[in-house]
Design a protein around this motif. Structure first.
Motif, PDB file in Angstrom:
ATOM      1  N   ALA A 133     -10.609   2.251  -5.170  1.00 30.81           N
ATOM      2  CA  ALA A 133      -9.558   2.780  -4.303  1.00 30.81           C
ATOM      3  C   ALA A 133      -9.900   2.366  -2.873  1.00 30.81           C
ATOM      4  O   ALA A 133     -11.034   2.535  -2.424  1.00 30.81           O
ATOM      5  CB  ALA A 133      -9.484   4.294  -4.416  1.00 30.81           C
ATOM      6  N   ASP A 143      -7.404   3.950   7.450  1.00 33.53           N
ATOM      7  CA  ASP A 143      -7.004   4.969   8.411  1.00 33.53           C
ATOM      8  C   ASP A 143      -6.752   4.301   9.745  1.00 33.53           C
ATOM      9  O   ASP A 143      -7.610   3.559  10.251  1.00 33.53           O
ATOM     10  CB  ASP A 143      -8.115   6.016   8.568  1.00 33.53           C
ATOM     11  CG  ASP A 143      -8.120   6.985   7.410  1.00 33.53           C
ATOM     12  OD1 ASP A 143      -7.172   7.790   7.321  1.00 33.53           O
ATOM     13  OD2 ASP A 143      -9.041   6.907   6.574  1.00 33.53           O
ATOM     14  N   ARG A 168      -2.535   7.120   7.292  1.00 35.96           N
ATOM     15  CA  ARG A 168      -3.488   6.682   6.268  1.00 35.96           C
ATOM     16  C   ARG A 168      -2.716   5.974   5.170  1.00 35.96           C
ATOM     17  O   ARG A 168      -1.740   6.512   4.635  1.00 35.96           O
ATOM     18  CB  ARG A 168      -4.226   7.897   5.692  1.00 35.96           C
ATOM     19  CG  ARG A 168      -5.263   7.547   4.640  1.00 35.96           C
ATOM     20  CD  ARG A 168      -5.978   8.836   4.196  1.00 35.96           C
ATOM     21  NE  ARG A 168      -6.827   8.638   3.052  1.00 35.96           N
ATOM     22  CZ  ARG A 168      -8.114   8.265   3.109  1.00 35.96           C
ATOM     23  NH1 ARG A 168      -8.684   8.045   4.268  1.00 35.96           N
ATOM     24  NH2 ARG A 168      -8.816   8.103   2.012  1.00 35.96           N
ATOM     25  N   TRP A 214       0.859  -1.180   0.000  1.00 39.69           N
ATOM     26  CA  TRP A 214       0.000   0.000   0.000  1.00 39.69           C
ATOM     27  C   TRP A 214       0.903   1.240   0.000  1.00 39.69           C
ATOM     28  O   TRP A 214       2.094   1.142   0.263  1.00 39.69           O
ATOM     29  CB  TRP A 214      -0.923  -0.005   1.222  1.00 39.69           C
ATOM     30  CG  TRP A 214      -1.938  -1.128   1.273  1.00 39.69           C
ATOM     31  CD1 TRP A 214      -1.714  -2.452   0.983  1.00 39.69           C
ATOM     32  CD2 TRP A 214      -3.325  -1.025   1.618  1.00 39.69           C
ATOM     33  NE1 TRP A 214      -2.889  -3.166   1.133  1.00 39.69           N
ATOM     34  CE2 TRP A 214      -3.886  -2.317   1.527  1.00 39.69           C
ATOM     35  CE3 TRP A 214      -4.148   0.032   1.996  1.00 39.69           C
ATOM     36  CZ2 TRP A 214      -5.232  -2.571   1.813  1.00 39.69           C
ATOM     37  CZ3 TRP A 214      -5.488  -0.221   2.283  1.00 39.69           C
ATOM     38  CH2 TRP A 214      -6.026  -1.511   2.184  1.00 39.69           C
ATOM     39  N   SER A 224     -11.954   2.038   3.998  1.00 38.45           N
ATOM     40  CA  SER A 224     -12.872   2.702   3.066  1.00 38.45           C
ATOM     41  C   SER A 224     -12.678   2.139   1.670  1.00 38.45           C
ATOM     42  O   SER A 224     -11.538   1.967   1.230  1.00 38.45           O
ATOM     43  CB  SER A 224     -12.576   4.199   2.974  1.00 38.45           C
ATOM     44  OG  SER A 224     -12.567   4.780   4.235  1.00 38.45           O
ATOM     45  N   THR A 225     -13.769   1.913   1.001  1.00 36.02           N
ATOM     46  CA  THR A 225     -13.701   1.449  -0.391  1.00 36.02           C
ATOM     47  C   THR A 225     -14.472   2.425  -1.260  1.00 36.02           C
ATOM     48  O   THR A 225     -15.646   2.707  -0.984  1.00 36.02           O
ATOM     49  CB  THR A 225     -14.337   0.060  -0.542  1.00 36.02           C
ATOM     50  OG1 THR A 225     -13.676  -0.845   0.339  1.00 36.02           O
ATOM     51  CG2 THR A 225     -14.199  -0.446  -1.978  1.00 36.02           C
ATOM     52  N   ARG A 226     -13.808   2.921  -2.280  1.00 39.13           N
ATOM     53  CA  ARG A 226     -14.477   3.818  -3.233  1.00 39.13           C
ATOM     54  C   ARG A 226     -14.592   3.086  -4.559  1.00 39.13           C
ATOM     55  O   ARG A 226     -13.602   2.553  -5.081  1.00 39.13           O
ATOM     56  CB  ARG A 226     -13.659   5.100  -3.389  1.00 39.13           C
ATOM     57  CG  ARG A 226     -14.319   6.114  -4.305  1.00 39.13           C
ATOM     58  CD  ARG A 226     -13.624   7.467  -4.134  1.00 39.13           C
ATOM     59  NE  ARG A 226     -14.112   8.439  -5.090  1.00 39.13           N
ATOM     60  CZ  ARG A 226     -15.287   9.056  -5.013  1.00 39.13           C
ATOM     61  NH1 ARG A 226     -16.099   8.801  -4.006  1.00 39.13           N
ATOM     62  NH2 ARG A 226     -15.654   9.924  -5.930  1.00 39.13           N
ATOM     63  N   ASP A 285      -0.482   7.740   2.586  1.00 38.63           N
ATOM     64  CA  ASP A 285      -1.332   8.832   2.121  1.00 38.63           C
ATOM     65  C   ASP A 285      -1.537   9.838   3.261  1.00 38.63           C
ATOM     66  O   ASP A 285      -2.620  10.345   3.464  1.00 38.63           O
ATOM     67  CB  ASP A 285      -2.678   8.259   1.636  1.00 38.63           C
ATOM     68  CG  ASP A 285      -3.479   9.282   0.845  1.00 38.63           C
ATOM     69  OD1 ASP A 285      -2.871  10.257   0.357  1.00 38.63           O
ATOM     70  OD2 ASP A 285      -4.707   9.119   0.725  1.00 38.63           O
ATOM     71  N   ASP A 321      -4.552   1.884  -4.667  1.00 38.94           N
ATOM     72  CA  ASP A 321      -5.353   2.234  -5.848  1.00 38.94           C
ATOM     73  C   ASP A 321      -5.349   1.051  -6.795  1.00 38.94           C
ATOM     74  O   ASP A 321      -4.287   0.532  -7.137  1.00 38.94           O
ATOM     75  CB  ASP A 321      -4.760   3.464  -6.552  1.00 38.94           C
ATOM     76  CG  ASP A 321      -4.914   4.715  -5.703  1.00 38.94           C
ATOM     77  OD1 ASP A 321      -5.941   4.821  -4.998  1.00 38.94           O
ATOM     78  OD2 ASP A 321      -4.003   5.554  -5.722  1.00 38.94           O
ATOM     79  N   ALA A 338      -8.676   2.487   1.231  1.00 38.57           N
ATOM     80  CA  ALA A 338      -7.820   3.215   2.172  1.00 38.57           C
ATOM     81  C   ALA A 338      -8.030   2.650   3.569  1.00 38.57           C
ATOM     82  O   ALA A 338      -9.131   2.187   3.911  1.00 38.57           O
ATOM     83  CB  ALA A 338      -8.154   4.709   2.155  1.00 38.57           C
ATOM     84  N   ARG A 392      -3.103   3.749   1.435  1.00 42.87           N
ATOM     85  CA  ARG A 392      -4.039   3.724   0.317  1.00 42.87           C
ATOM     86  C   ARG A 392      -3.588   2.685  -0.700  1.00 42.87           C
ATOM     87  O   ARG A 392      -2.379   2.472  -0.892  1.00 42.87           O
ATOM     88  CB  ARG A 392      -4.001   5.109  -0.330  1.00 42.87           C
ATOM     89  CG  ARG A 392      -5.141   5.414  -1.237  1.00 42.87           C
ATOM     90  CD  ARG A 392      -4.937   6.759  -1.888  1.00 42.87           C
ATOM     91  NE  ARG A 392      -3.960   6.638  -2.959  1.00 42.87           N
ATOM     92  CZ  ARG A 392      -3.023   7.545  -3.240  1.00 42.87           C
ATOM     93  NH1 ARG A 392      -2.924   8.642  -2.525  1.00 42.87           N
ATOM     94  NH2 ARG A 392      -2.190   7.360  -4.232  1.00 42.87           N
ATOM     95  N   THR A 436     -18.628   5.601  -1.742  1.00 43.07           N
ATOM     96  CA  THR A 436     -17.602   5.100  -0.818  1.00 43.07           C
ATOM     97  C   THR A 436     -18.301   4.446   0.363  1.00 43.07           C
ATOM     98  O   THR A 436     -19.308   4.967   0.850  1.00 43.07           O
ATOM     99  CB  THR A 436     -16.725   6.261  -0.302  1.00 43.07           C
ATOM    100  OG1 THR A 436     -16.117   6.913  -1.419  1.00 43.07           O
ATOM    101  CG2 THR A 436     -15.634   5.775   0.636  1.00 43.07           C
TER     102      THR A 436
END
Ligand SMILES: O=P(O)(O)OC[C@H]1O[C@@H](O)[C@H](O)[C@@H](O)[C@@H]1O
Length: 303
Positions: free
Chosen positions: A138, A142, A121, A106, A154-156, A109, A125, A140, A123, A289
């Motif tokens: 993407a 935290d 954080r 990863w 988090s998933t976007r 970020d 991608d 991430a 991330r 997200t």
């Protein structure tokens, strides 16, 4: 408590793996770049809350035994996932247990200090997806180390289609002796017992570990707590954006088959995995997200 140690995030290398050490007046954590895997967390002056195997292999390309592996975009055995999740992967593509992001590097970020909390954080991608999982996204993680440890995954969805996935923050908790702890907060919850033919069961009272345990709890709404009389503390586990959790202990026989695991290490650990699995899988619309988090906090029983 060492109130004098200011919060900090420090890049480091541990046995050839790039990592970050997070410190705060309240505790310490270690996070690997590979898999964004938290390897360790201990509140100041206490035994660890997050357990790492003393046989963990710090190797590129494979997850270490212990810590908090990130399982994504499917949990466990791929074939056991609901159809919507399985449909996301091209037929015949490689489908390692617990998905593929726990073995990938990863990117950092942002690292910062927020009062007496250390925050990092990471991330990942996946602009064109990965392998046979061809969906841009993407992800991430935290990580916040304050007077508790909080992780938010988090998933976007960057693609044109709805994403269906299962996931888990697969926490290995350190315990004084798995046979002596009580797991509270599951009373009345439905679960799937994967060791009894994936049958549906209902939890009655606190859960005690009395043998190999591998269960998927569903429909959860409150915190889970590990009461540990040996260390005279409780670990409180608050999930956010999740209604399912996996409880796992390999016990005697399975321990002999596990990689990076001392044969009697099952006494020292217990996994309670904050999850979106089974009937709780995640569906994310294009452009949206979705977050899932867990906060873990050790609370002493006093003198
Ligand atoms: O050895 P792995 O792939 O890290 O998996 C460890 C365990 O992970 C748990 O989440 C599963 O419920 C178990 O069945 C599995 O054995």
């Amino acid at each position: 408590m060492s109130a004098h140690r200011p919060a900090a995030v420090v890049a480091t290398t541990v046995k050839s793996l790039p990592c970050w050490r997070l410190v705060s007046p309240h505790g310490e954590a270690l996070v690997a770049r590979q898999g964004a895997q938290v390897l360790y967390y201990a509140p100041t002056g206490q035994p660890p809350v997050v357990w790492l195997s003393d046989q963990a292999e710090f190797r590129t390309g494979s997850s270490l035994r212990g810590g908090i592996p990130v399982c994504w975009p499917w949990f466990g055995q791929f074939d056991r996932n609901p159809e919507a999740v399985r449909a996301m992967l091209a037929p015949g593509a490689d489908a390692p247990a617990h998905g593929f992001v726990r073995a990938l590097d990863w990117q950092e970020d942002g690292a910062r200090v927020d009062g007496d909390a250390a925050c990092l954080r990471l991330r990942l991608d996946l602009p064109a997806g990965h392998g046979g999982w061809n969906h841009p996204a993407a992800v991430a993680l935290d990580i916040r180390l304050g007077d508790a440890l909080t992780l938010t995954l988090s998933t976007r969805n960057l693609g044109p289609d709805t994403l269906a996935l299962s996931q888990a923050l697969h926490t290995y908790f350190a315990v004084s002796d798995a046979r002596d702890v009580a797991i509270e907060g599951l009373d009345g919850a439905a679960y799937v017992d994967t060791l009894r033919g994936w049958s549906s069961q209902v939890q009655e009272g606190p859960l005690a570990i009395r043998g190999e345990t591998d269960r998927i709890y569903t429909g959860l709404s409150g915190p889970i707590q590990i009461r540990d009389p040996g260390w005279r503390r409780s670990i409180q586990i608050h999930a956010a954006g999740s209604r399912s959790a996996v409880v796992w202990n390999p016990w005697v026989d399975k321990s002999l088959r596990l990689s990076q695991f001392r044969p009697d290490a099952w006494r020292d650990m217990l996994c309670i995995e904050t999850a979106r699995v089974w009937d709780d899988v995640l569906e994310i619309a294009p452009g949206a997200t979705a977050d899932m988090g867990v906060t873990m906090r050790a609370v002493g029983w006093g003198a």
